[in-house]
Design a protein around this motif. Structure first.
Motif, PDB file in Angstrom:
ATOM      1  N   LEU A  17      27.334  51.247  -4.567  1.00  0.00           N
ATOM      2  CA  LEU A  17      25.261  51.925  -4.524  1.00  0.00           C
ATOM      3  C   LEU A  17      25.807  51.946  -6.604  1.00  0.00           C
ATOM      4  O   LEU A  17      25.993  52.057  -7.315  1.00  0.00           O
ATOM      5  CB  LEU A  17      25.105  52.669  -4.626  1.00  0.00           C
ATOM      6  CG  LEU A  17      25.614  52.764  -2.871  1.00  0.00           C
ATOM      7  CD1 LEU A  17      25.184  54.003  -2.562  1.00  0.00           C
ATOM      8  CD2 LEU A  17      25.115  51.589  -2.237  1.00  0.00           C
ATOM      9  N   PHE A  18      24.503  51.048  -6.971  1.00  0.00           N
ATOM     10  CA  PHE A  18      23.510  50.813  -8.139  1.00  0.00           C
ATOM     11  C   PHE A  18      22.543  52.348  -9.016  1.00  0.00           C
ATOM     12  O   PHE A  18      21.822  51.371  -8.222  1.00  0.00           O
ATOM     13  CB  PHE A  18      23.523  49.926  -8.752  1.00  0.00           C
ATOM     14  CG  PHE A  18      25.255  48.938  -8.968  1.00  0.00           C
ATOM     15  CD1 PHE A  18      26.054  49.343  -9.877  1.00  0.00           C
ATOM     16  CD2 PHE A  18      24.909  48.473  -8.000  1.00  0.00           C
ATOM     17  CE1 PHE A  18      27.416  48.270 -10.288  1.00  0.00           C
ATOM     18  CE2 PHE A  18      26.625  47.975  -7.447  1.00  0.00           C
ATOM     19  CZ  PHE A  18      27.939  47.625  -8.898  1.00  0.00           C
ATOM     20  N   ASP A  19      22.625  52.906  -8.640  1.00  0.00           N
ATOM     21  CA  ASP A  19      21.041  53.749  -8.945  1.00  0.00           C
ATOM     22  C   ASP A  19      20.109  54.080  -8.086  1.00  0.00           C
ATOM     23  O   ASP A  19      18.655  53.670  -8.193  1.00  0.00           O
ATOM     24  CB  ASP A  19      20.753  53.286 -10.414  1.00  0.00           C
ATOM     25  CG  ASP A  19      21.425  53.355 -12.008  1.00  0.00           C
ATOM     26  OD1 ASP A  19      22.106  54.651 -11.360  1.00  0.00           O
ATOM     27  OD2 ASP A  19      21.582  52.324 -12.596  1.00  0.00           O
ATOM     28  N   LEU A  20      21.046  53.492  -6.819  1.00  0.00           N
ATOM     29  CA  LEU A  20      19.865  53.899  -5.633  1.00  0.00           C
ATOM     30  C   LEU A  20      18.808  54.803  -5.824  1.00  0.00           C
ATOM     31  O   LEU A  20      19.062  55.600  -5.589  1.00  0.00           O
ATOM     32  CB  LEU A  20      20.585  53.943  -4.645  1.00  0.00           C
ATOM     33  CG  LEU A  20      19.884  53.299  -3.355  1.00  0.00           C
ATOM     34  CD1 LEU A  20      19.160  52.240  -3.069  1.00  0.00           C
ATOM     35  CD2 LEU A  20      20.669  53.776  -2.074  1.00  0.00           C
ATOM     36  N   SER A  21      17.189  54.517  -5.300  1.00  0.00           N
ATOM     37  CA  SER A  21      16.457  55.629  -5.241  1.00  0.00           C
ATOM     38  C   SER A  21      15.983  55.602  -3.519  1.00  0.00           C
ATOM     39  O   SER A  21      15.084  54.485  -3.651  1.00  0.00           O
ATOM     40  CB  SER A  21      15.837  56.465  -6.134  1.00  0.00           C
ATOM     41  OG  SER A  21      16.852  56.493  -7.323  1.00  0.00           O
ATOM     42  N   ILE A  22      15.722  55.932  -2.611  1.00  0.00           N
ATOM     43  CA  ILE A  22      15.408  56.024  -1.544  1.00  0.00           C
ATOM     44  C   ILE A  22      14.603  57.677  -0.835  1.00  0.00           C
ATOM     45  O   ILE A  22      15.522  58.176  -1.575  1.00  0.00           O
ATOM     46  CB  ILE A  22      15.879  55.117  -0.377  1.00  0.00           C
ATOM     47  CG1 ILE A  22      17.028  56.149  -0.103  1.00  0.00           C
ATOM     48  CG2 ILE A  22      16.727  53.829  -1.355  1.00  0.00           C
ATOM     49  CD1 ILE A  22      17.351  54.947   0.914  1.00  0.00           C
ATOM     50  N   ASN A  23      14.120  57.207   0.186  1.00  0.00           N
ATOM     51  CA  ASN A  23      13.260  58.197   0.537  1.00  0.00           C
ATOM     52  C   ASN A  23      12.960  58.103   1.943  1.00  0.00           C
ATOM     53  O   ASN A  23      12.375  57.239   2.142  1.00  0.00           O
ATOM     54  CB  ASN A  23      12.066  59.582  -0.354  1.00  0.00           C
ATOM     55  CG  ASN A  23      10.678  58.445  -0.471  1.00  0.00           C
ATOM     56  OD1 ASN A  23      10.299  58.523   0.148  1.00  0.00           O
ATOM     57  ND2 ASN A  23      10.837  57.524  -1.679  1.00  0.00           N
ATOM     58  N   VAL A  24      12.914  59.384   2.788  1.00  0.00           N
ATOM     59  CA  VAL A  24      12.173  59.726   4.086  1.00  0.00           C
ATOM     60  C   VAL A  24      11.198  60.636   4.185  1.00  0.00           C
ATOM     61  O   VAL A  24      11.770  61.775   3.877  1.00  0.00           O
ATOM     62  CB  VAL A  24      13.771  59.429   4.907  1.00  0.00           C
ATOM     63  CG1 VAL A  24      13.050  59.418   6.356  1.00  0.00           C
ATOM     64  CG2 VAL A  24      14.531  58.344   4.496  1.00  0.00           C
ATOM     65  N   GLY A  25      10.471  60.366   4.388  1.00  0.00           N
ATOM     66  CA  GLY A  25       9.540  61.468   4.564  1.00  0.00           C
ATOM     67  C   GLY A  25       9.628  62.510   5.823  1.00  0.00           C
ATOM     68  O   GLY A  25       9.819  61.495   7.005  1.00  0.00           O
ATOM     69  N   GLU A  26       8.711  63.556   5.817  1.00  0.00           N
ATOM     70  CA  GLU A  26       8.601  64.032   7.488  1.00  0.00           C
ATOM     71  C   GLU A  26       8.404  62.902   8.721  1.00  0.00           C
ATOM     72  O   GLU A  26       6.835  62.906   8.389  1.00  0.00           O
ATOM     73  CB  GLU A  26       7.481  65.678   7.302  1.00  0.00           C
ATOM     74  CG  GLU A  26       7.816  65.864   8.511  1.00  0.00           C
ATOM     75  CD  GLU A  26       8.261  67.547   8.211  1.00  0.00           C
ATOM     76  OE1 GLU A  26       8.549  67.728   9.167  1.00  0.00           O
ATOM     77  OE2 GLU A  26       8.455  67.702   7.795  1.00  0.00           O
ATOM     78  N   GLY A  27       9.047  62.998   9.706  1.00  0.00           N
ATOM     79  CA  GLY A  27       8.214  61.592  10.721  1.00  0.00           C
ATOM     80  C   GLY A  27       8.500  60.245  10.457  1.00  0.00           C
ATOM     81  O   GLY A  27       8.335  59.806  10.805  1.00  0.00           O
ATOM     82  N   GLU A  28       9.246  60.077   9.554  1.00  0.00           N
ATOM     83  CA  GLU A  28       8.594  58.400   9.064  1.00  0.00           C
ATOM     84  C   GLU A  28       9.727  57.799   9.575  1.00  0.00           C
ATOM     85  O   GLU A  28      11.094  58.387   9.921  1.00  0.00           O
ATOM     86  CB  GLU A  28       8.983  58.142   7.580  1.00  0.00           C
ATOM     87  CG  GLU A  28       7.695  58.256   7.195  1.00  0.00           C
ATOM     88  CD  GLU A  28       7.735  58.347   5.685  1.00  0.00           C
ATOM     89  OE1 GLU A  28       7.245  56.743   5.433  1.00  0.00           O
ATOM     90  OE2 GLU A  28       8.438  58.342   5.184  1.00  0.00           O
ATOM     91  N   LEU A  29      10.284  56.776  10.458  1.00  0.00           N
ATOM     92  CA  LEU A  29      11.115  56.256  10.532  1.00  0.00           C
ATOM     93  C   LEU A  29      11.249  54.407   9.305  1.00  0.00           C
ATOM     94  O   LEU A  29       9.900  54.040   8.705  1.00  0.00           O
ATOM     95  CB  LEU A  29      11.128  55.034  11.792  1.00  0.00           C
ATOM     96  CG  LEU A  29      12.225  54.717  12.035  1.00  0.00           C
ATOM     97  CD1 LEU A  29      11.967  54.583  13.729  1.00  0.00           C
ATOM     98  CD2 LEU A  29      12.755  53.756  11.501  1.00  0.00           C
TER      99      LEU A  29
END
Length: 231
Positions: A17-29
């Protein structure tokens, strides 16, 4: 809810993995898409502390958890359902569920049987006697009994018949409606398009595209899907 920033993960000398930035919000799929070897499963394993050589930041509910012991991360409400499902083959369905149940979980076995009627029908069957789809349902059910706030799902539809995939999709909709956030690694693009609020696409360990549900059918998105997801 879950924020990854600049994650670099390694297996020995292999940089995955190379500088991976992701996010998951409350209640999100949120779906994580990409061809085999893109780094999707490694992302889930890195979150859970199962990739020992990883740098960057993983924040869950505002707290840094990268490098935290896996059992502590699981106890905090992050639950991984691996591709291999990892149910107990020699125990019955009901025994698998009872072992997984946490005292503070709002999910009871009765709730599980309501959500997964197939499991109630087969509650006395051994895990090894179940079909692939039923084993996947049991793996999901065990995860729910652990009282998760975030589910990390690795290829839940892989190898399943279309009718079972449809059933799994409906179950995931209900789980999402309960308020649980989901990070979904999946090869079945149609499943992701039906379920996900947002999409990320990985290629060789790098994030190359992200889109909201409403933008995932644009001309640009179709070009990206053709380039990075088609076989």
């Amino acid at each position: 809810m879950l924020v990854l920033e600049n994650i670099n993960s390694f297996y020995d000398k292999s940089h995955v993995l190379f500088d991976l930035s992701i996010n998951v919000g409350e209640g999100e799929l949120v779906s994580l898409l990409g061809r085999n070897g893109a780094g999707k499963s490694t992302t889930l394993l890195s979150i859970m502390g199962l990739v020992k050589n990883a740098t960057g930041s993983v924040r869950y509910k505002g707290q840094e958890i990268l490098g935290q012991a896996t059992h502590k991360t699981a106890a905090d409400g992050l639950c991984l359902v691996p591709e291999q499902r990892d149910i107990f083959q020699d125990l019955t369905v009901e025994e698998n569920l009872k072992i997984a149940q946490q005292r503070n979980s709002p999910w009871s076995i009765a709730d599980i049987y309501e959500l997964f009627p197939r499991l109630q029908e087969r509650r006395k069957n051994g895990g090894g006697q179940l079909s692939g789809g039923e084993q996947q349902m049991l793996a999901l059910a065990r995860a729910l009994l652990n009282n998760p706030r975030v589910l990390l799902l690795d290829e839940p539809s892989e190898g399943l018949a279309p009718v079972i995939v449809k059933e799994i999709v409906e179950i995931l909709k209900k789980i999402k409606q309960s308020g649980i956030s989901i990070l979904l690694v999946e090869q079945n693009l149609r499943v992701c398009e039906v379920l996900a609020d947002r999409h990320y696409i990985l290629e060789q360990g790098r994030l190359i595209y992200e889109a909201k549900r409403e933008d995932f059918s644009s001309d640009e998105a179709e070009t990206i899907k053709q380039k990075y997801l088609s076989v």
